[in-house]
Design an enzyme around this catalytic site. Structure first.
Site, mmCIF file in Angstrom:
data_model
loop_
_atom_site.group_PDB
_atom_site.id
_atom_site.type_symbol
_atom_site.label_atom_id
_atom_site.label_comp_id
_atom_site.label_asym_id
_atom_site.label_seq_id
_atom_site.Cartn_x
_atom_site.Cartn_y
_atom_site.Cartn_z
ATOM 1 C CD GLU A 145 -1.105 -6.699 -2.312
ATOM 2 O OE1 GLU A 145 -0.097 -6.969 -1.656
ATOM 3 O OE2 GLU A 145 -2.257 -6.737 -1.843
ATOM 4 C CG LEU A 161 -1.699 7.780 2.447
ATOM 5 C CD1 LEU A 161 -2.991 8.011 1.670
ATOM 6 C CD2 LEU A 161 -2.028 7.640 3.926
ATOM 7 C CB THR A 162 1.169 11.272 -0.696
ATOM 8 O OG1 THR A 162 2.144 10.571 -1.462
ATOM 9 C CG2 THR A 162 1.740 12.622 -0.304
ATOM 10 C CB CYS A 177 -0.831 0.071 1.283
ATOM 11 S SG CYS A 177 -2.188 -1.047 1.311
ATOM 12 N NE ARG A 192 -2.058 16.601 -8.850
ATOM 13 C CZ ARG A 192 -2.709 16.903 -9.950
ATOM 14 N NH1 ARG A 192 -3.954 17.277 -9.890
ATOM 15 N NH2 ARG A 192 -2.096 16.867 -11.115
ATOM 16 C CE LYS A 193 2.186 20.568 -1.128
ATOM 17 N NZ LYS A 193 2.100 20.604 0.321
HETATM 18 N N1 ACO Z 1 -4.931 14.106 -10.641
HETATM 19 C C1 ACO Z 1 -4.117 13.989 -11.717
HETATM 20 N N2 ACO Z 1 -2.840 13.546 -11.638
HETATM 21 C C2 ACO Z 1 -2.386 13.212 -10.430
HETATM 22 C C3 ACO Z 1 -3.175 13.314 -9.253
HETATM 23 C C4 ACO Z 1 -4.508 13.800 -9.412
HETATM 24 N N3 ACO Z 1 -5.312 13.954 -8.356
HETATM 25 N N4 ACO Z 1 -2.442 12.923 -8.189
HETATM 26 C C5 ACO Z 1 -1.214 12.559 -8.664
HETATM 27 N N5 ACO Z 1 -1.200 12.737 -10.013
HETATM 28 C C6 ACO Z 1 -0.081 12.479 -10.922
HETATM 29 C C7 ACO Z 1 0.854 13.659 -10.856
HETATM 30 O O1 ACO Z 1 0.551 14.571 -11.837
HETATM 31 C C8 ACO Z 1 2.217 13.030 -11.023
HETATM 32 O O2 ACO Z 1 2.548 12.875 -12.365
HETATM 33 P P1 ACO Z 1 3.640 13.877 -13.024
HETATM 34 O O3 ACO Z 1 4.759 13.987 -12.054
HETATM 35 O O4 ACO Z 1 3.987 13.173 -14.282
HETATM 36 O O5 ACO Z 1 2.910 15.151 -13.184
HETATM 37 C C9 ACO Z 1 2.052 11.628 -10.470
HETATM 38 O O6 ACO Z 1 0.669 11.365 -10.417
HETATM 39 C C10 ACO Z 1 2.670 11.511 -9.106
HETATM 40 O O7 ACO Z 1 2.372 12.665 -8.359
HETATM 41 P P2 ACO Z 1 3.005 12.882 -6.927
HETATM 42 O O8 ACO Z 1 2.786 14.309 -6.523
HETATM 43 O O9 ACO Z 1 4.396 12.369 -6.898
HETATM 44 O O10 ACO Z 1 2.102 11.890 -6.075
HETATM 45 P P3 ACO Z 1 1.346 12.169 -4.716
HETATM 46 O O11 ACO Z 1 2.279 12.610 -3.666
HETATM 47 O O12 ACO Z 1 0.150 12.986 -4.961
HETATM 48 O O13 ACO Z 1 0.931 10.665 -4.331
HETATM 49 C C11 ACO Z 1 -0.492 8.793 -4.372
HETATM 50 C C12 ACO Z 1 0.336 9.760 -5.219
HETATM 51 C C13 ACO Z 1 0.397 8.094 -3.345
HETATM 52 C C14 ACO Z 1 -1.116 7.729 -5.257
HETATM 53 C C15 ACO Z 1 -1.594 9.656 -3.670
HETATM 54 O O14 ACO Z 1 -2.460 10.162 -4.636
HETATM 55 C C16 ACO Z 1 -2.397 8.910 -2.631
HETATM 56 O O15 ACO Z 1 -1.937 8.689 -1.517
HETATM 57 N N6 ACO Z 1 -3.642 8.521 -2.993
HETATM 58 C C17 ACO Z 1 -4.559 7.888 -2.058
HETATM 59 C C18 ACO Z 1 -4.131 6.478 -1.773
HETATM 60 C C19 ACO Z 1 -3.931 5.668 -3.047
HETATM 61 O O16 ACO Z 1 -4.761 5.672 -3.932
HETATM 62 N N7 ACO Z 1 -2.790 4.947 -3.097
HETATM 63 C C20 ACO Z 1 -2.455 4.068 -4.189
HETATM 64 C C21 ACO Z 1 -3.154 2.772 -4.034
HETATM 65 S S1 ACO Z 1 -2.485 1.503 -5.059
HETATM 66 C C22 ACO Z 1 -1.427 0.669 -4.011
HETATM 67 O O17 ACO Z 1 -1.422 0.951 -2.844
HETATM 68 C C23 ACO Z 1 -0.525 -0.367 -4.580
#
Ligand code: ACO
Ligand code: ZN
Length: 497
Positions: free
Chosen positions: A387, A355-356, A353, A362-363
């Site tokens: 996974e 999570l940010t 899993c 988005r940073k």
């Molecule tokens: N809309 C569009 N694009 C997005 C979004 C969004 N809301 N959030 C992230 N992205 C894209 C970004 O644009 C970036 O791409 P780029 O660098 O090419 O522009 C890429 O995704 C990564 O962005 P980060 O800022 O590095 O990611 P972030 O810190 O926001 O974390 C994460 C991504 C961990 C998936 C976060 O959204 C999160 O915690 N989500 C909720 C939990 C979740 O869904 N986790 C994944 C489950 S799958 C698993 O656990 C195996």
């Protein structure tokens, strides 16, 4: 006090039941399972009103008025919310829940999302997204609310990396912390849970109807108040308050600000328990063994469940290692995000899993977490993959990471005038060949040439690579700061009983 209903509320004086048009709907007709058109929250004041089809998941009365918990059809569940009658378009005819053949009513508790259940076949990454969409549909990413975040005060600590004390955090007296809690605790026995974890990798999730309705509105975490996205099995009494107060360092949770304040006067913890295995500038990673720090890890899982819908584990944390990413300042190590990893994955997963925390999303931190998970795989000399199923945001983030790493390597090879195969890319990046292939396919980079297939990057792909690289240049994992030897567990330690 708020009274809750799972069916339609009785009419009360003053409840609007008007018919605003033809064919029209009345409040009384809006019951669990039916679909109505609901006004979407405006992001800007001057935006035109927009209505989307939504399913009613629950009904309650709040301040003597009916409120409806709605799920927007084809949109991610994190947009589900309570709405008043004023946001429902009563002029449009409602879709009533389909009658079951046995005549026992509608489909109110049918899972409408595409969450996979433990034990169900794993899903492929390509062509399928996470929660709230179905195969072949255009993925809709919600416009996440922009949560204001103060600038982090960055310092470069000169102290040695922190070592684990080996002791789990002890509760300051709140019975809830670290024990199996809430409705899910009653639904799953620990034995069942362990069996699920054994047979299916790492995740479990509730498919009981209760988890369809978000039970908490907000968390108070450090200096942030953060809106929650999904249900998490915090104690029932927290649901009435709708806010949970969490100590950002030890993750103990409290029902009131007063209780948290009292805890903070005593709490001396300033970083996650476990070894600090990486520190570069203000970013640190701590490695935590779920078997040794059960309370912390269970509290972490409860917290992350608020933002991770389709899979999560709750209280059997023994089979996992947790990697917590923190940003340091003069007050301590503030958690930004984390990922969990099975101590032993038969499926070759290097991350369970991720999570940010929403206030830091988005940073580029999600990318750092992903990059770190691959650095660990490189040290292990293994290839890994996240996974499945991935959530929509998980897929976006992974696609972005895989694209950047693969394109970077291909451009490097081109510069050196050397050939490279998919297997070579995998060996050098620790990215699984299936993930590489799917990424290359999504970039349309595999082309037929003289009877064989070659890799070819378009100008557009190269331009967007340079743009993304520029964006990430200040936040990268520097493997020379990783102080880690892959932990080894004996078969006895992996029995988890
Ligand atoms: N809309 C569009 N694009 C997005 C979004 C969004 N809301 N959030 C992230 N992205 C894209 C970004 O644009 C970036 O791409 P780029 O660098 O090419 O522009 C890429 O995704 C990564 O962005 P980060 O800022 O590095 O990611 P972030 O810190 O926001 O974390 C994460 C991504 C961990 C998936 C976060 O959204 C999160 O915690 N989500 C909720 C939990 C979740 O869904 N986790 C994944 C489950 S799958 C698993 O656990 C195996
Ligand atoms: Zn604390």
């Amino acid at each position: 006090m708020t009274q809750r209903f799972s069916a339609s509320p009785s009419p009360r004086p003053g409840t609007p039941t008007h018919r605003a048009g033809t064919p029209g709907t009345t409040a009384l007709e809006i019951v669990v399972g039916c679909k109505v058109f609901v006004e979407v929250k405006k992001e800007k004041k001057d935006e035109a009103r927009e209505f989307r089809k939504a399913e009613i998941l629950s009904v309650r009365t709040h301040n003597d008025k009916p409120e409806y918990y709605v799920h927007f059809v084809e949109f991610n569940k994190r947009l589900d919310e309570w709405v008043g009658l004023e946001r429902i378009d009563l002029a449009k005819e409602i879709e009533r829940p389909a009658k079951k053949r046995n005549g026992k009513g509608g489909n109110q508790f049918r899972d409408s999302d595409t969450s996979s259940r433990v034990g169900s076949p794993l899903r492929e990454v390509t062509g399928r997204s996470g929660v709230g969409t179905t195969v072949g549909q255009k993925r809709k990413i919600s416009a996440l609310e922009d949560i204001p975040t103060p600038n982090a005060k960055a310092t470069t600590p000169s102290t040695p990396l922190v070592e684990a004390t080996g002791e789990d955090y002890e509760d300051g007296g709140t019975p809830g912390n670290g024990t199996p809690l809430g409705p899910l605790a009653a639904t799953f026995s620990k034995e069942q849970e362990i069996e699920r974890l054994r047979t299916s990798g790492s995740m479990t999730q509730s498919h009981s109807e209760i988890s369809r309705v978000k039970n908490l509105e907000r968390i108070h975490f450090g200096e942030y108040d953060v809106d929650t996205w999904y249900f998490s099995p915090y104690p029932q009494e927290y649901s009435d308050a709708a806010v949970v107060y969490i100590c950002e360092f030890c993750l103990f949770h409290y029902i009131s600000e007063r209780q948290l304040r009292r805890h903070l006067q005593k709490c001396t913890v300033r970083h996650p328990p476990g070894n600090e295995i990486y520190r570069c500038d203000d970013i640190s990673f701590f490695e935590i063994d779920g078997n040794k720090q059960k309370t912390y890890c269970r509290n972490l899982c409860l917290l992350s469940k608020l933002f991770l819908d389709h899979k999560t584990l709750y209280y059997d944390v023994d089979p996992f290692l947790f990697y917590i990413m923190c940003q340091q300042d003069e007050f301590g190590c503030h958690m930004i995000g984390y990922f969990s990893k099975e101590k032993e994955s038969t499926e070759g997963y290097n991350l369970a899993c991720i999570l940010t925390l929403p206030q830091h999303q988005r940073k580029g931190f999600g990318r750092l977490l992903i990059a770190f998970s691959y650095e660990l795989s490189k040290k292990e000399g293994k290839v890994g993959s996240p996974e499945k199923p991935l959530s929509d945001l998980g897929l976006l983030s992974y696609r972005s990471y895989w694209t950047e790493v693969i394109v970077e390597l291909l451009l490097e090879m081109k510069e050196l005038n050397e050939d490279i195969t998919i297997e070579d890319i995998s060996a050098r990046t620790s990215i699984a060949t299936t993930d590489i292939l799917q990424t290359l396919q999504s970039l349309c980079a595999i082309k037929p040439y003289k009877g064989q297939q070659i890799l070819c990057l378009s100008d557009g792909v190269i331009a967007s690579y340079h743009k993304t690289k520029e964006k990430h240049k200040n936040r990268r994992i520097d493997e020379s700061f990783l102080k880690w030897t892959p932990p080894h567990f004996t078969s006895n330690q992996l029995r988890y009983i």
